[in-house]
Design an enzyme around this catalytic site. Structure first.
Site, PDB file in Angstrom:
ATOM      1  CG  MET A  20       0.346   4.258   0.089  1.00 24.63           C
ATOM      2  SD  MET A  20       0.080   4.197   1.889  1.00 24.63           S
ATOM      3  CE  MET A  20       0.594   2.509   2.242  1.00 24.63           C
ATOM      4  CG  HIS A  21      -7.871   3.732  -0.717  1.00 25.35           C
ATOM      5  ND1 HIS A  21      -8.514   4.842  -1.222  1.00 25.35           N
ATOM      6  CD2 HIS A  21      -8.721   2.701  -0.850  1.00 25.35           C
ATOM      7  CE1 HIS A  21      -9.719   4.493  -1.640  1.00 25.35           C
ATOM      8  NE2 HIS A  21      -9.873   3.197  -1.429  1.00 25.35           N
ATOM      9  N   PRO A  22      -5.984   4.982  -3.229  1.00 25.36           N
ATOM     10  CG  PRO A  22      -7.394   4.593  -5.049  1.00 25.36           C
ATOM     11  CD  PRO A  22      -6.770   3.910  -3.873  1.00 25.36           C
TER      12      PRO A  22
END
Length: 298
Positions: A236-238
């Site tokens: 997942m993108h932060p």
């Protein structure tokens, strides 16, 4: 000189055989390749430096020259094709440059001379050095491997699932990108030389290349010193949700949705009620409930 071929000796005697001889392309320019000359000299610190000189006979008395510096042991200075694909490719590049009229001096990484020495001979010279961490400082003598540059720049620390060890990327991102950046810099240096008559020295490093690739960590740490600790977020993108890799019926799919697009996702999923779910109203809300959102999507 010809492309390297494996050679076998029959156990019952007879001449050696080359099983791959029939695999050499018919249009291979073998007859056009020249044989380089072995060269050795002493560096300033007394180390014996191995090199090889590529030059086609004939042509003008003065020819353009290239000093091609390798990064590796003296055994790469074979006068023919090397068994390692990297050094074989370097050999092919040197042969090509020689075929275009250049005099090429291929030198082991212990060259023994620097830009100041060359500039004294020719102020118009353009020299480019590519290393893991530059030509000065405590890291300047470290080997220049891609993954060392990625580690020093904090890239590898950011890749992988948070509860597991960092992940090694299976691509030479730093090697390729640093080479491209160095080639661009050389091009601009040559343009500047045409305008000013002056050469330049270019110092390209894997560390610099990787460091400027940080999308989030470096800017946020700079703006919030001591208040932000980067963490791995895995698939997942932060800072965006949903944004990342999700399981699909036939493998995986990458999904990236901006705030103004989120309604389209709910409709595509046939879950319009999620538009009114307080957990997913804004990007901040979705980040707080990212794992739940990921389970719903998958």
């Amino acid at each position: 000189p010809r492309p390297p071929l494996g050679t076998g000796m029959p156990v019952d005697g007879g001449p050696p055989r080359q099983p791959g001889a029939d695999r050499t392309p018919a249009d291979s320019p073998t007859a056009q390749l020249g044989t380089p000359t072995q060269v050795t000299f002493r560096a300033a610190d007394g180390v014996l430096v191995h090199a090889k000189l590529f030059e086609r006979p004939g042509g003008p008395a003065k020819k353009p020259a290239v000093i091609f510096v390798h990064g590796g042991p003296p055994r790469q200075m074979l006068l023919g094709w090397h068994y390692s694909d990297y050094y074989a490719n370097c050999y092919a590049v040197n042969q090509y440059l020689a075929s275009r009229g250049f005099v090429v001096l291929a030198v082991n990484y212990r060259l023994g001379i620097g830009y100041d020495d060359l500039k004294a001979l020719n102020p118009r010279i353009v020299m480019c050095s590519v290393s893991v961490a530059g030509q000065t400082g405590p890291l300047s003598y470290k080997p220049g491997y891609d993954y060392l540059g990625a580690s020093l720049a904090g890239i590898i620390e950011q890749i992988g699932e948070p509860e597991h060890t960092p992940v090694t990327p299976p691509m030479a991102i730093g090697d390729v990108s640093t080479g491209v950046a160095a080639a661009m810099a050389v091009g601009f240096a040559l343009l500047n030389r045409e305008r000013s008559g002056e050469g330049q020295y270019i110092d390209a490093s894997l560390l610099d290349t990787y460091f400027h690739m940080h999308e989030l960590t470096v800017p946020v740490i700079s703006m919030r010193p001591g208040r932000f600790v980067p963490k791995r977020t895995g698939a997942m993108h932060p800072t965006g949700a949903p944004c990342g890799v999700f399981k699909a019926g036939d493998g995986y799919v990458f999904i990236v949705i901006q705030q103004h697009e989120i309604g389209r996702l709910w409709r595509a999923m046939k879950r319009p009620e999620l538009a009114e779910d307080a957990r997913f109203k804004t990007n901040r809300d979705r980040l707080k409930n990212n794992q739940t959102l990921r389970e719903i999507i998958e």
